[in-house]
Write a protein that holds these residues in place. Structure first.
Motif, PDB file in Angstrom:
ATOM      1  N   ALA A   1      47.400  20.727  21.191  1.00 60.57           N
ATOM      2  CA  ALA A   1      48.547  20.714  22.096  1.00 60.57           C
ATOM      3  C   ALA A   1      48.094  20.548  23.544  1.00 60.57           C
ATOM      4  CB  ALA A   1      49.356  21.997  21.956  1.00 60.57           C
ATOM      5  N   VAL A   2      48.831  19.694  24.262  1.00 56.19           N
ATOM      6  CA  VAL A   2      48.593  19.504  25.693  1.00 56.19           C
ATOM      7  C   VAL A   2      49.626  20.328  26.445  1.00 56.19           C
ATOM      8  CG1 VAL A   2      48.668  17.868  27.591  1.00 56.19           C
ATOM      9  CG2 VAL A   2      47.656  17.193  25.416  1.00 56.19           C
ATOM     10  N   LEU A   3      49.178  21.189  27.329  1.00 55.02           N
ATOM     11  CA  LEU A   3      50.094  21.894  28.226  1.00 55.02           C
ATOM     12  C   LEU A   3      50.012  21.231  29.595  1.00 55.02           C
ATOM     13  CD1 LEU A   3      49.664  25.693  27.377  1.00 55.02           C
ATOM     14  CD2 LEU A   3      51.229  24.005  26.402  1.00 55.02           C
ATOM     15  N   ASP A   4      50.982  20.354  29.842  1.00 55.25           N
ATOM     16  CA  ASP A   4      50.988  19.595  31.082  1.00 55.25           C
ATOM     17  C   ASP A   4      51.595  20.449  32.191  1.00 55.25           C
ATOM     18  OD1 ASP A   4      50.686  17.470  32.798  1.00 55.25           O
ATOM     19  OD2 ASP A   4      51.504  16.026  31.359  1.00 55.25           O
ATOM     20  N   GLU A   5      51.078  20.309  33.418  1.00 54.33           N
ATOM     21  CA  GLU A   5      51.522  21.145  34.542  1.00 54.33           C
ATOM     22  C   GLU A   5      51.393  22.615  34.170  1.00 54.33           C
ATOM     23  OE1 GLU A   5      52.582  19.576  37.306  1.00 54.33           O
ATOM     24  OE2 GLU A   5      53.101  17.595  36.582  1.00 54.33           O
ATOM     25  N   ALA A   6      50.257  22.969  33.595  1.00 57.02           N
ATOM     26  CA  ALA A   6      50.076  24.318  33.049  1.00 57.02           C
ATOM     27  C   ALA A   6      50.140  25.384  34.127  1.00 57.02           C
ATOM     28  CB  ALA A   6      48.740  24.407  32.314  1.00 57.02           C
ATOM     29  N   ASP A   7      49.924  25.003  35.394  1.00 58.07           N
ATOM     30  CA  ASP A   7      50.011  25.994  36.473  1.00 58.07           C
ATOM     31  C   ASP A   7      51.435  26.511  36.638  1.00 58.07           C
ATOM     32  OD1 ASP A   7      51.081  24.019  38.920  1.00 58.07           O
ATOM     33  OD2 ASP A   7      49.881  23.034  37.385  1.00 58.07           O
ATOM     34  N   GLN A   8      52.415  25.814  36.064  1.00 59.46           N
ATOM     35  CA  GLN A   8      53.806  26.242  36.184  1.00 59.46           C
ATOM     36  C   GLN A   8      54.155  27.376  35.231  1.00 59.46           C
ATOM     37  OE1 GLN A   8      56.051  25.221  38.478  1.00 59.46           O
ATOM     38  NE2 GLN A   8      54.300  24.157  39.350  1.00 59.46           N
ATOM     39  N   LEU A   9      53.260  27.678  34.308  1.00 54.86           N
ATOM     40  CA  LEU A   9      53.504  28.784  33.392  1.00 54.86           C
ATOM     41  C   LEU A   9      53.569  30.065  34.200  1.00 54.86           C
ATOM     42  CD1 LEU A   9      51.063  27.972  30.488  1.00 54.86           C
ATOM     43  CD2 LEU A   9      53.547  27.946  30.407  1.00 54.86           C
ATOM     44  N   GLY A  10      54.709  30.715  34.172  1.00 58.51           N
ATOM     45  CA  GLY A  10      54.838  31.913  34.990  1.00 58.51           C
ATOM     46  C   GLY A  10      54.050  33.092  34.452  1.00 58.51           C
ATOM     47  N   ASP A  11      53.773  33.091  33.183  1.00 60.91           N
ATOM     48  CA  ASP A  11      53.292  34.292  32.508  1.00 60.91           C
ATOM     49  C   ASP A  11      51.787  34.241  32.251  1.00 60.91           C
ATOM     50  OD1 ASP A  11      52.582  36.193  30.610  1.00 60.91           O
ATOM     51  OD2 ASP A  11      54.635  36.274  29.862  1.00 60.91           O
ATOM     52  N   PRO A  12      51.015  35.133  32.874  1.00 61.42           N
ATOM     53  CA  PRO A  12      49.568  35.101  32.691  1.00 61.42           C
ATOM     54  C   PRO A  12      49.151  35.477  31.267  1.00 61.42           C
ATOM     55  CG  PRO A  12      50.221  36.615  34.461  1.00 61.42           C
ATOM     56  CD  PRO A  12      51.455  36.239  33.719  1.00 61.42           C
ATOM     57  N   GLY A  13      49.980  36.237  30.573  1.00 65.46           N
ATOM     58  CA  GLY A  13      49.584  36.682  29.236  1.00 65.46           C
ATOM     59  C   GLY A  13      49.656  35.592  28.190  1.00 65.46           C
ATOM     60  N   LEU A  14      50.530  34.634  28.414  1.00 68.10           N
ATOM     61  CA  LEU A  14      50.800  33.656  27.361  1.00 68.10           C
ATOM     62  C   LEU A  14      49.573  32.836  26.985  1.00 68.10           C
ATOM     63  CD1 LEU A  14      52.992  32.420  25.558  1.00 68.10           C
ATOM     64  CD2 LEU A  14      53.364  30.717  27.332  1.00 68.10           C
ATOM     65  N   LEU A  15      48.831  32.388  27.987  1.00 67.85           N
ATOM     66  CA  LEU A  15      47.657  31.569  27.686  1.00 67.85           C
ATOM     67  C   LEU A  15      46.671  32.333  26.799  1.00 67.85           C
ATOM     68  CD1 LEU A  15      46.869  29.642  30.968  1.00 67.85           C
ATOM     69  CD2 LEU A  15      47.595  28.715  28.782  1.00 67.85           C
TER      70      LEU A  15
END
Length: 344
Positions: free
Chosen positions: A123-137
DNA sequence: CGTCCACTGGAAGCCGTGGCGC
DNA sequence: GCGCCACGGCTTCCAGTGGACG
Protein backbone atom coordinates in the motif's frame (compact mmCIF):
# COMPACT_ATOMS: atom_id res chain seq x y z
CA UNK A 1 -5.97 18.59 -31.92
CA UNK A 2 -6.58 16.33 -28.90
CA UNK A 3 -6.54 12.66 -29.81
CA UNK A 4 -6.32 11.13 -26.34
CA UNK A 5 -7.34 13.46 -23.52
CA UNK A 6 -6.70 10.81 -20.90
CA UNK A 7 -2.94 11.24 -21.33
CA UNK A 8 -3.25 14.85 -20.18
CA UNK A 9 -5.05 13.97 -16.95
CA UNK A 10 -3.08 14.58 -13.77
CA UNK A 11 -3.34 10.98 -12.57
CA UNK A 12 -2.28 9.35 -15.83
CA UNK A 13 0.55 6.88 -15.26
CA UNK A 14 2.81 6.43 -18.29
CA UNK A 15 3.78 2.96 -19.52
CA UNK A 16 7.40 3.74 -18.91
CA UNK A 17 9.04 6.20 -16.57
CA UNK A 18 12.07 7.60 -18.32
CA UNK A 19 13.25 10.45 -16.13
CA UNK A 20 13.49 8.79 -12.77
CA UNK A 21 15.61 5.76 -13.49
CA UNK A 22 17.82 5.76 -10.39
CA UNK A 23 14.82 6.47 -8.18
CA UNK A 24 12.74 3.84 -9.95
CA UNK A 25 15.44 1.20 -9.57
CA UNK A 26 15.98 2.00 -5.92
CA UNK A 27 12.30 1.66 -5.15
CA UNK A 28 11.91 -1.51 -7.15
CA UNK A 29 14.87 -3.11 -5.40
CA UNK A 30 13.20 -2.36 -2.09
CA UNK A 31 9.83 -3.72 -3.14
CA UNK A 32 10.95 -6.63 -5.31
CA UNK A 33 10.94 -9.13 -2.40
CA UNK A 34 7.14 -8.78 -2.29
CA UNK A 35 6.93 -10.26 -5.75
CA UNK A 36 9.34 -13.01 -4.76
CA UNK A 37 7.45 -13.86 -1.61
CA UNK A 38 9.97 -12.29 0.76
CA UNK A 39 9.98 -9.38 3.14
CA UNK A 40 10.35 -6.05 1.33
CA UNK A 41 12.05 -3.02 2.79
CA UNK A 42 10.17 -0.04 4.14
CA UNK A 43 10.19 2.76 1.62
CA UNK A 44 9.86 6.49 1.86
CA UNK A 45 9.53 8.81 -1.14
CA UNK A 46 10.16 12.50 -0.58
CA UNK A 47 10.33 15.57 -2.81
CA UNK A 48 8.50 18.80 -3.67
CA UNK A 49 5.06 18.83 -5.28
CA UNK A 50 4.93 17.90 -8.93
CA UNK A 51 8.28 16.08 -8.79
CA UNK A 52 6.76 12.76 -9.82
CA UNK A 53 6.55 11.05 -6.43
CA UNK A 54 3.00 9.85 -6.86
CA UNK A 55 3.64 8.84 -10.44
CA UNK A 56 6.67 6.83 -9.35
CA UNK A 57 4.75 5.11 -6.56
CA UNK A 58 1.79 4.25 -8.78
CA UNK A 59 4.07 3.00 -11.48
CA UNK A 60 5.89 0.68 -9.08
CA UNK A 61 2.59 -0.71 -7.84
CA UNK A 62 1.55 -1.42 -11.40
CA UNK A 63 4.81 -3.19 -12.14
CA UNK A 64 4.42 -5.50 -9.19
CA UNK A 65 0.75 -6.15 -9.96
CA UNK A 66 1.78 -7.29 -13.40
CA UNK A 67 4.35 -9.70 -12.00
CA UNK A 68 2.23 -11.29 -9.36
CA UNK A 69 -1.50 -11.94 -9.41
CA UNK A 70 -1.86 -12.98 -5.77
CA UNK A 71 -0.83 -9.67 -4.35
CA UNK A 72 -2.98 -6.82 -3.18
CA UNK A 73 -2.13 -3.21 -3.85
CA UNK A 74 -3.72 0.07 -2.89
CA UNK A 75 -2.97 3.73 -3.31
CA UNK A 76 -4.39 5.91 -0.53
CA UNK A 77 -4.46 9.69 -0.77
CA UNK A 78 -4.11 10.71 2.87
CA UNK A 79 -5.10 14.24 2.07
CA UNK A 80 -8.54 13.09 1.03
CA UNK A 81 -8.54 10.49 3.80
CA UNK A 82 -6.67 12.07 6.67
CA UNK A 83 -8.65 10.46 9.47
CA UNK A 84 -7.52 7.04 10.69
CA UNK A 85 -10.96 5.64 10.01
CA UNK A 86 -10.89 6.72 6.36
CA UNK A 87 -7.39 5.39 5.82
CA UNK A 88 -8.26 2.02 7.32
CA UNK A 89 -11.42 1.85 5.25
CA UNK A 90 -9.46 2.53 2.08
CA UNK A 91 -6.90 -0.08 3.03
CA UNK A 92 -9.57 -2.69 3.71
CA UNK A 93 -11.41 -1.96 0.49
CA UNK A 94 -9.48 -4.30 -1.85
CA UNK A 95 -8.91 -7.10 0.67
CA UNK A 96 -11.90 -7.50 2.95
CA UNK A 97 -15.64 -6.88 2.99
CA UNK A 98 -16.42 -3.31 4.07
CA UNK A 99 -20.21 -3.20 3.76
CA UNK A 100 -20.64 -3.69 7.51
CA UNK A 101 -18.08 -1.04 8.42
CA UNK A 102 -19.37 2.31 9.50
CA UNK A 103 -18.10 5.49 11.07
CA UNK A 104 -18.17 4.02 14.56
CA UNK A 105 -16.52 0.68 13.91
CA UNK A 106 -13.71 0.23 16.39
CA UNK A 107 -10.25 0.75 15.02
CA UNK A 108 -9.16 -2.62 16.43
CA UNK A 109 -11.81 -4.39 14.38
CA UNK A 110 -10.51 -2.83 11.20
CA UNK A 111 -6.89 -3.51 12.11
CA UNK A 112 -7.56 -7.17 12.88
CA UNK A 113 -9.26 -7.57 9.51
CA UNK A 114 -6.14 -6.21 7.90
CA UNK A 115 -4.09 -8.69 9.93
CA UNK A 116 -6.22 -11.54 8.59
CA UNK A 117 -5.20 -10.81 5.01
CA UNK A 118 -3.30 -13.85 3.78
CA UNK A 119 -1.57 -12.51 0.66
CA UNK A 120 1.11 -9.83 0.59
CA UNK A 121 -0.36 -6.38 0.56
CA UNK A 122 1.50 -3.39 -0.81
CA UNK A 123 0.00 0.00 0.00
CA UNK A 124 1.11 3.53 -0.87
CA UNK A 125 0.20 6.21 1.65
CA UNK A 126 0.38 9.36 -0.42
CA UNK A 127 0.74 12.70 1.41
CA UNK A 128 1.40 10.63 4.52
CA UNK A 129 2.31 13.75 6.51
CA UNK A 130 -1.42 14.58 6.49
CA UNK A 131 -2.16 11.65 8.77
CA UNK A 132 -3.25 13.35 11.94
CA UNK A 133 -2.71 10.35 14.17
CA UNK A 134 0.82 9.37 15.23
CA UNK A 135 -0.33 5.97 16.47
CA UNK A 136 -1.77 4.76 13.21
CA UNK A 137 1.51 4.28 11.37
CA UNK A 138 2.88 2.18 14.20
CA UNK A 139 -0.21 -0.01 14.16
CA UNK A 140 -0.05 -0.44 10.41
CA UNK A 141 3.61 -1.38 10.60
CA UNK A 142 2.82 -4.15 13.03
CA UNK A 143 0.79 -5.94 10.34
CA UNK A 144 3.11 -8.59 8.88
CA UNK A 145 1.70 -8.92 5.35
CA UNK A 146 1.34 -5.20 4.84
CA UNK A 147 4.15 -3.22 3.24
CA UNK A 148 3.83 0.54 3.21
CA UNK A 149 5.36 3.06 0.87
CA UNK A 150 5.09 6.51 2.42
CA UNK A 151 5.03 9.51 0.11
CA UNK A 152 5.48 13.06 1.38
CA UNK A 153 6.64 16.50 0.38
CA UNK A 154 7.08 17.43 4.00
CA UNK A 155 9.54 15.07 5.62
CA UNK A 156 9.60 17.24 8.73
CA UNK A 157 5.97 16.84 9.66
CA UNK A 158 6.00 13.20 8.64
CA UNK A 159 8.77 12.39 11.07
CA UNK A 160 6.66 14.09 13.72
CA UNK A 161 4.36 11.08 13.35
CA UNK A 162 7.18 8.62 14.08
CA UNK A 163 8.03 7.31 17.48
CA UNK A 164 11.58 6.14 18.16
CA UNK A 165 10.91 2.60 17.03
CA UNK A 166 9.47 3.71 13.69
CA UNK A 167 12.28 6.17 13.22
CA UNK A 168 14.97 3.55 13.52
CA UNK A 169 13.00 1.28 11.24
CA UNK A 170 12.95 3.99 8.63
CA UNK A 171 16.60 4.72 8.95
CA UNK A 172 17.24 1.17 7.80
CA UNK A 173 14.65 1.35 5.02
CA UNK A 174 14.95 2.84 1.57
CA UNK A 175 14.69 6.57 1.09
CA UNK A 176 13.93 7.75 -2.45
CA UNK A 177 14.22 11.46 -2.99
CA UNK A 178 12.80 13.15 -6.10
CA UNK A 179 14.13 16.63 -6.82
CA UNK A 180 12.18 19.19 -8.79
CA UNK A 181 12.44 18.57 -12.51
CA UNK A 182 14.87 20.66 -14.49
CA UNK A 183 13.56 22.72 -17.36
CA UNK A 184 14.88 20.24 -19.93
CA UNK A 185 13.37 17.26 -18.18
CA UNK A 186 10.05 19.00 -17.88
CA UNK A 187 10.10 19.82 -21.59
CA UNK A 188 10.83 16.20 -22.32
CA UNK A 189 7.96 15.03 -20.09
CA UNK A 190 5.61 17.48 -21.81
CA UNK A 191 6.83 16.30 -25.18
CA UNK A 192 6.00 12.68 -24.40
CA UNK A 193 2.58 13.63 -23.12
CA UNK A 194 1.93 15.80 -26.15
CA UNK A 195 2.84 12.95 -28.46
CA UNK A 196 0.49 10.64 -26.64
CA UNK A 197 -2.38 13.07 -26.43
CA UNK A 198 -2.20 15.46 -29.39
CA UNK A 199 -2.00 15.29 -33.14
CA UNK A 200 1.55 15.24 -34.51
CA UNK A 201 3.01 18.72 -34.75
CA UNK A 202 0.34 20.25 -32.56
CA UNK A 203 2.93 21.84 -30.30
CA UNK A 204 6.53 22.83 -30.86
CA UNK A 205 9.48 22.81 -28.52
CA UNK A 206 9.57 26.60 -27.84
CA UNK A 207 5.98 26.44 -26.65
CA UNK A 208 6.76 23.49 -24.41
CA UNK A 209 9.69 25.44 -23.00
CA UNK A 210 7.40 28.33 -22.26
CA UNK A 211 5.05 26.02 -20.36
CA UNK A 212 7.89 24.27 -18.54
CA UNK A 213 9.31 27.61 -17.52
CA UNK A 214 6.00 28.76 -16.08
CA UNK A 215 5.59 25.51 -14.17
CA UNK A 216 8.86 25.97 -12.26
CA UNK A 217 9.79 22.32 -11.97
CA UNK A 218 6.28 21.13 -11.17
CA UNK A 219 5.18 18.48 -13.66
CA UNK A 220 1.58 18.42 -12.50
CA UNK A 221 1.29 22.12 -13.10
CA UNK A 222 3.04 21.88 -16.46
CA UNK A 223 0.66 19.21 -17.68
CA UNK A 224 -2.31 21.18 -16.45
CA UNK A 225 -1.14 24.20 -18.46
CA UNK A 226 -0.61 22.06 -21.55
CA UNK A 227 -4.09 20.57 -21.20
CA UNK A 228 -5.71 23.99 -20.95
CA UNK A 229 -3.66 25.42 -23.81
CA UNK A 230 -4.62 22.46 -26.00
CA UNK A 231 -8.27 22.98 -25.18
CA UNK A 232 -8.02 26.65 -26.12
CA UNK A 233 -6.30 25.80 -29.39
CA UNK A 234 -9.04 23.32 -30.14
CA UNK A 235 -11.76 25.89 -29.40
CA UNK A 236 -9.95 28.29 -31.75
CA UNK A 237 -9.84 25.56 -34.37
CA UNK A 238 -6.12 26.26 -34.59
CA UNK A 239 -3.84 23.54 -35.87
CA UNK A 240 -1.03 24.30 -33.44
CA UNK A 241 -0.72 25.57 -29.89
CA UNK A 242 0.86 29.02 -29.79
CA UNK A 243 1.56 31.72 -27.25
CA UNK A 244 -1.98 33.06 -27.39
CA UNK A 245 -3.21 29.75 -26.02
CA UNK A 246 -0.47 29.32 -23.45
CA UNK A 247 -0.47 32.82 -21.93
CA UNK A 248 -4.01 32.62 -20.53
CA UNK A 249 -3.60 28.94 -19.66
CA UNK A 250 -0.87 29.68 -17.11
CA UNK A 251 -2.93 31.74 -14.62
CA UNK A 252 -5.94 29.56 -15.42
CA UNK A 253 -4.09 26.48 -14.24
CA UNK A 254 -3.04 28.27 -11.06
CA UNK A 255 -6.58 29.46 -10.41
CA UNK A 256 -7.94 26.00 -11.02
CA UNK A 257 -5.59 24.63 -8.38
CA UNK A 258 -6.55 27.41 -5.98
CA UNK A 259 -10.24 26.76 -6.55
CA UNK A 260 -9.78 23.06 -5.89
CA UNK A 261 -7.94 23.85 -2.66
CA UNK A 262 -10.67 26.26 -1.51
CA UNK A 263 -13.37 23.71 -2.15
CA UNK A 264 -11.83 21.39 0.37
CA UNK A 265 -12.48 23.95 3.12
CA UNK A 266 -15.65 24.37 5.14
CA UNK A 267 -17.59 27.66 5.30
CA UNK A 268 -15.77 28.95 8.37
CA UNK A 269 -12.38 28.15 6.94
CA UNK A 270 -13.33 29.91 3.71
CA UNK A 271 -14.46 32.95 5.73
CA UNK A 272 -11.05 33.10 7.38
CA UNK A 273 -9.44 32.85 3.97
CA UNK A 274 -11.67 35.68 2.73
CA UNK A 275 -10.53 37.85 5.64
CA UNK A 276 -6.91 37.29 4.69
CA UNK A 277 -7.65 37.85 1.00
CA UNK A 278 -9.18 41.24 1.85
CA UNK A 279 -6.36 42.40 4.06
CA UNK A 280 -3.64 44.32 2.27
CA UNK A 281 -0.16 43.51 3.49
CA UNK A 282 -1.24 40.85 5.91
CA UNK A 283 -3.38 40.83 9.01
CA UNK A 284 -2.62 40.46 12.72
CA UNK A 285 -4.18 37.43 14.40
CA UNK A 286 -6.46 39.56 16.54
CA UNK A 287 -7.74 41.52 13.54
CA UNK A 288 -8.28 38.30 11.62
CA UNK A 289 -10.44 36.94 14.38
CA UNK A 290 -12.46 40.12 14.82
CA UNK A 291 -13.08 40.43 11.10
CA UNK A 292 -13.99 36.75 10.91
CA UNK A 293 -16.62 37.10 13.64
CA UNK A 294 -18.21 39.90 11.58
CA UNK A 295 -18.48 37.68 8.56
CA UNK A 296 -20.18 34.62 9.98
CA UNK A 297 -23.34 34.24 11.99
CA UNK A 298 -22.11 31.90 14.73
CA UNK A 299 -18.34 32.22 14.93
CA UNK A 300 -16.06 29.54 16.33
CA UNK A 301 -13.61 30.26 19.11
CA UNK A 302 -10.18 31.78 18.68
CA UNK A 303 -8.55 28.46 19.29
CA UNK A 304 -10.47 26.84 16.46
CA UNK A 305 -9.70 29.71 14.13
CA UNK A 306 -6.02 29.14 14.94
CA UNK A 307 -6.44 25.60 13.74
CA UNK A 308 -8.11 26.90 10.60
CA UNK A 309 -5.17 29.23 9.98
CA UNK A 310 -2.90 26.23 10.33
CA UNK A 311 -5.01 24.36 7.83
CA UNK A 312 -4.84 27.22 5.33
CA UNK A 313 -1.07 27.10 5.62
CA UNK A 314 -0.90 23.37 5.10
CA UNK A 315 -3.05 23.81 1.99
CA UNK A 316 -0.60 26.45 0.84
CA UNK A 317 -3.35 29.06 0.78
CA UNK A 318 -1.82 31.30 3.42
CA UNK A 319 1.50 32.06 5.05
CA UNK A 320 2.51 33.51 8.37
CA UNK A 321 5.39 35.86 9.09
CA UNK A 322 6.82 37.11 12.37
CA UNK A 323 6.70 35.61 15.84
CA UNK A 324 4.69 36.37 18.90
CA UNK A 325 2.98 39.77 18.81
CA UNK A 326 4.58 40.52 15.43
CA UNK A 327 2.67 37.68 13.78
CA UNK A 328 0.96 38.45 10.45
CA UNK A 329 -1.03 36.24 8.14
CA UNK A 330 -1.19 36.64 4.38
CA UNK A 331 -2.88 34.81 1.54
CA UNK A 332 -0.50 33.20 -0.92
CA UNK A 333 -0.93 35.14 -4.17
CA UNK A 334 -1.42 32.79 -7.09
CA UNK A 335 0.61 34.88 -9.48
CA UNK A 336 3.58 35.22 -7.16
CA UNK A 337 6.56 32.89 -7.41
CA UNK A 338 5.96 31.50 -3.93
CA UNK A 339 2.52 30.28 -4.92
CA UNK A 340 3.95 26.78 -5.11
CA UNK A 341 6.97 26.84 -2.87
CA UNK A 342 9.27 23.89 -3.04
CA UNK A 343 8.47 22.31 0.31
CA UNK A 344 11.22 20.53 2.14
C1' DC B 1 17.16 45.27 30.67
C1' DG B 2 12.97 43.58 32.71
C1' DT B 3 8.19 43.24 32.44
C1' DC B 4 4.15 42.83 29.82
C1' DC B 5 1.26 40.93 26.62
C1' DA B 6 -0.14 38.78 22.20
C1' DC B 7 0.11 34.66 20.24
C1' DT B 8 0.83 29.65 19.75
C1' DG B 9 -0.29 24.95 20.11
C1' DG B 10 -0.78 20.79 23.34
C1' DA B 11 -4.00 18.45 26.45
C1' DA B 12 -8.27 17.34 28.27
C1' DG B 13 -12.97 17.34 28.28
C1' DC B 14 -17.71 18.24 26.22
C1' DC B 15 -21.22 17.19 22.96
C1' DG B 16 -23.84 15.64 18.98
C1' DT B 17 -24.04 11.76 15.86
C1' DG B 18 -25.18 7.29 14.52
C1' DG B 19 -24.74 2.19 14.52
C1' DC B 20 -24.97 -1.73 17.83
C1' DG B 21 -26.58 -4.91 21.23
C1' DC B 22 -30.07 -5.90 24.33
C1' DG C 1 -36.85 1.79 21.84
C1' DC C 2 -32.97 2.72 24.85
C1' DG C 3 -28.56 3.04 26.69
C1' DC C 4 -23.79 2.32 25.07
C1' DC C 5 -19.84 3.46 22.72
C1' DA C 6 -16.41 5.45 19.46
C1' DC C 7 -15.49 9.27 17.03
C1' DG C 8 -14.84 13.96 15.13
C1' DG C 9 -15.34 18.77 15.86
C1' DC C 10 -15.12 21.97 19.03
C1' DT C 11 -14.18 24.59 23.43
C1' DT C 12 -11.66 25.49 27.58
C1' DC C 13 -7.55 25.82 29.89
C1' DC C 14 -2.83 26.67 30.13
C1' DA C 15 2.30 26.77 29.73
C1' DG C 16 5.77 28.46 26.80
C1' DT C 17 7.72 31.89 23.58
C1' DG C 18 9.30 36.10 21.84
C1' DG C 19 8.51 40.91 20.28
C1' DA C 20 7.11 45.52 22.23
C1' DC C 21 7.57 48.96 25.35
C1' DG C 22 8.74 51.68 29.45
Amino acid sequence: MITNARVLQADWVPREIVHRNPEKNLLQTALQPVADGGRPEDALITGPSGAGKTCLARYSLQQIEEERLDIHTKHVDCWAASKPFRVLLELLDPVAPTHDIHRTTARDTMLSRLRDVDAPYLAVLDEADQLGDPGLLGELYSIPKLTLVLVTNDEQSLSGLFDERLRSRFRSGVHVHCDSYSLDTLVSILDRRARGALEPGAVERPQLERIADAAAGDARRAISILRRAARRAMDDEAGVIDGSHITPAIPEAAREQRQADLERLNDHQRAVYAVLANADGGAAPKAVYEEYTQRVSSPKTKRTVRDYLGKLQSYNLATATGEGPARRYHVVEIDSPEAEPAAE
